[in-house]
Design a protein around this motif. Sequence first.
Motif, PDB file in Angstrom:
ATOM      1  N   PHE A 152     -18.197   6.507 -20.031  1.00  0.00           N
ATOM      2  CA  PHE A 152     -16.838   6.131 -19.686  1.00  0.00           C
ATOM      3  C   PHE A 152     -16.692   5.973 -18.186  1.00  0.00           C
ATOM      4  CE2 PHE A 152     -14.997   8.383 -23.608  1.00  0.00           C
ATOM      5  CZ  PHE A 152     -15.285   7.270 -24.362  1.00  0.00           C
ATOM      6  N   ALA A 153     -16.232   4.813 -17.760  1.00  0.00           N
ATOM      7  CA  ALA A 153     -15.819   4.631 -16.372  1.00  0.00           C
ATOM      8  C   ALA A 153     -14.311   4.497 -16.430  1.00  0.00           C
ATOM      9  CB  ALA A 153     -16.444   3.390 -15.771  1.00  0.00           C
ATOM     10  N   THR A 154     -13.605   5.588 -16.268  1.00  0.00           N
ATOM     11  CA  THR A 154     -12.162   5.568 -16.499  1.00  0.00           C
ATOM     12  C   THR A 154     -11.439   4.852 -15.384  1.00  0.00           C
ATOM     13  OG1 THR A 154     -11.963   7.689 -15.431  1.00  0.00           O
ATOM     14  CG2 THR A 154     -12.204   7.685 -17.813  1.00  0.00           C
ATOM     15  N   THR A 155     -10.483   4.063 -15.769  1.00  0.00           N
ATOM     16  CA  THR A 155      -9.634   3.363 -14.825  1.00  0.00           C
ATOM     17  C   THR A 155      -8.276   3.191 -15.455  1.00  0.00           C
ATOM     18  OG1 THR A 155      -9.220   1.194 -13.869  1.00  0.00           O
ATOM     19  CG2 THR A 155     -10.714   1.250 -15.727  1.00  0.00           C
ATOM     20  N   THR A 156      -7.273   3.030 -14.623  1.00  0.00           N
ATOM     21  CA  THR A 156      -5.938   2.814 -15.171  1.00  0.00           C
ATOM     22  C   THR A 156      -5.540   1.360 -15.081  1.00  0.00           C
ATOM     23  OG1 THR A 156      -5.056   3.401 -13.036  1.00  0.00           O
ATOM     24  CG2 THR A 156      -5.132   5.135 -14.705  1.00  0.00           C
ATOM     25  N   ALA A 157      -6.483   0.496 -14.667  1.00  0.00           N
ATOM     26  CA  ALA A 157      -6.150  -0.918 -14.558  1.00  0.00           C
ATOM     27  C   ALA A 157      -7.159  -1.754 -15.318  1.00  0.00           C
ATOM     28  CB  ALA A 157      -6.109  -1.341 -13.085  1.00  0.00           C
ATOM     29  N   PRO A 158      -7.047  -1.864 -16.639  1.00  0.00           N
ATOM     30  CA  PRO A 158      -8.013  -2.640 -17.410  1.00  0.00           C
ATOM     31  C   PRO A 158      -7.911  -4.116 -17.090  1.00  0.00           C
ATOM     32  CG  PRO A 158      -6.163  -2.016 -18.758  1.00  0.00           C
ATOM     33  CD  PRO A 158      -5.983  -1.316 -17.448  1.00  0.00           C
ATOM     34  N   GLY A 159      -9.059  -4.810 -17.185  1.00  0.00           N
ATOM     35  CA  GLY A 159      -9.049  -6.224 -16.896  1.00  0.00           C
ATOM     36  C   GLY A 159      -8.757  -7.057 -18.114  1.00  0.00           C
ATOM     37  N   ALA A 160      -9.221  -6.645 -19.298  1.00  0.00           N
ATOM     38  CA  ALA A 160      -9.038  -7.456 -20.493  1.00  0.00           C
ATOM     39  C   ALA A 160      -7.576  -7.451 -20.935  1.00  0.00           C
ATOM     40  CB  ALA A 160      -9.920  -6.912 -21.608  1.00  0.00           C
ATOM     41  N   ALA A 175       0.359   5.100 -18.703  1.00  0.00           N
ATOM     42  CA  ALA A 175      -0.149   4.860 -17.364  1.00  0.00           C
ATOM     43  C   ALA A 175      -1.082   5.995 -16.961  1.00  0.00           C
ATOM     44  CB  ALA A 175       1.009   4.743 -16.391  1.00  0.00           C
ATOM     45  N   ALA A 176      -0.860   7.200 -17.532  1.00  0.00           N
ATOM     46  CA  ALA A 176      -1.697   8.338 -17.188  1.00  0.00           C
ATOM     47  C   ALA A 176      -2.921   8.426 -18.087  1.00  0.00           C
ATOM     48  CB  ALA A 176      -0.886   9.619 -17.300  1.00  0.00           C
ATOM     49  N   ALA A 177      -2.887   7.774 -19.269  1.00  0.00           N
ATOM     50  CA  ALA A 177      -4.025   7.820 -20.170  1.00  0.00           C
ATOM     51  C   ALA A 177      -5.126   6.946 -19.597  1.00  0.00           C
ATOM     52  CB  ALA A 177      -3.621   7.321 -21.553  1.00  0.00           C
ATOM     53  N   PRO A 178      -6.310   7.493 -19.344  1.00  0.00           N
ATOM     54  CA  PRO A 178      -7.353   6.683 -18.695  1.00  0.00           C
ATOM     55  C   PRO A 178      -7.839   5.556 -19.598  1.00  0.00           C
ATOM     56  CG  PRO A 178      -8.210   8.827 -19.353  1.00  0.00           C
ATOM     57  CD  PRO A 178      -6.742   8.866 -19.601  1.00  0.00           C
ATOM     58  N   TYR A 179      -8.157   4.447 -18.967  1.00  0.00           N
ATOM     59  CA  TYR A 179      -8.734   3.330 -19.703  1.00  0.00           C
ATOM     60  C   TYR A 179     -10.239   3.527 -19.701  1.00  0.00           C
ATOM     61  CZ  TYR A 179     -10.090  -1.365 -21.009  1.00  0.00           C
ATOM     62  OH  TYR A 179     -10.646  -2.435 -21.638  1.00  0.00           O
TER      63      TYR A 179
END
Lengths: 277, 135
Positions: A152-160, A175-179
């Motif tokens: 997992f590379a967690t981010t809050t800004a998914p590209g797809a 917004a707090a749940a990691p992507y």
Amino acid sequence: MTEPDEADVPEVGPDEELASALLDGEATDAEARRAAEPDIARAFAAYAEVAGLVGRPVEPVDAEAREAAIAAALAAFDRGETDEPHVTDELAARRPRARVTGWLGAVAAALVVLAGLGLLAALVADDDDSSSSETAASATDETAAASAPTTFATTTAPGADAAEEATSAAGGFAAAAPYLGDYADLDGLFTAARADPDARQESATDASGLDVQVPPGAFAGVPCAAEAEETGALLLGTATVDGAAATVLLETLGDGTRSIIVLTDPDCDAVRASFEP
Amino acid sequence: VVRGLHRFDGRAAFGTWCYRIATNACLDELRRRRRRPTVGLPDHEVRPASTGPPVDGGVVDRLAIDDALAGLPAEFRAAVVLRDLCQLDYAEIAEVLGIPAGTVRSRIARGRSALASALGAGEPSAQPGRPTELS
């Protein structure tokens, strides 16, 4: 206080083990015929005493004795008596240190707030010329999405797009749940989930098998929120699986086995993969 | 129990399943405390009260018994408590703790033996209230 170890408990001989089993009515008939042997009888008596002590209910103290004890304690307090004067001395000695720590904490908090405001101002200033960089970021995201990540590379800004749907439509909590990334299929997601430190960390779960206390509304906005909440499992984050938005959960069973649960839009069926922590 | 009710599959008795949840929760709490030890007050010797009425004997005994139980490793303590306090039989304890019945028998015997030493049980002047440290 350190937890005692199994090595701290002495081994017992077969006679003592038999005496214990006899006491519990768990000995076989052949074993029961040896009950009168002196060593077994002696151990039986000792264990019966222990079992009686452990199982004995604690009767409440009668009202008269309780009132007398309270009165004696209050009288001792009024006289300023204490059995442990150094305890209060120690507490008093700690107080100035606590005050200094409190000031340092306040100063550190103020610095963090100032740094945050500065960062926010910089982001607002950059917002005007962000269109070109967005294009570049989009291209990078698409490249990353083509190969499924193994952790997992967690981010809050998914590209797809689907992942954006998973978080941007999510409200405050999403917004707090990691992507957790974009995966071609569930196998890739499960592999990454098993390797995720959060999924392996025991403190993130509750060995009772009921998982951690999930606050009300904690799943608001994630894909399949109602189904996710129904599992009672811990939210690891959101992800994209084969273009569909998904919610990833961690469940711990009573025997310590853990399961990764994935709920994928729109059918929201729970797909599980168990692993040993 | 209510939140996990949908996971109850009926393979064990409902009561046993409840004990299993409670026991696992307790063992988990112990593990958490071991990982994050709390900062307590400094160690000090408890001196006998010079004034006031004597503390109830039952309370003193209970404190001594609890001290002696605390000297057992959690796995042994759980087996003894489930047997002597909760009155579960060996098969039920095996189900709750997820261990073979033979192990239950052994752990209970070893736990009782250690408690007997700590509490002075079985000795001519047995006096619960003066627990001794386990070896």
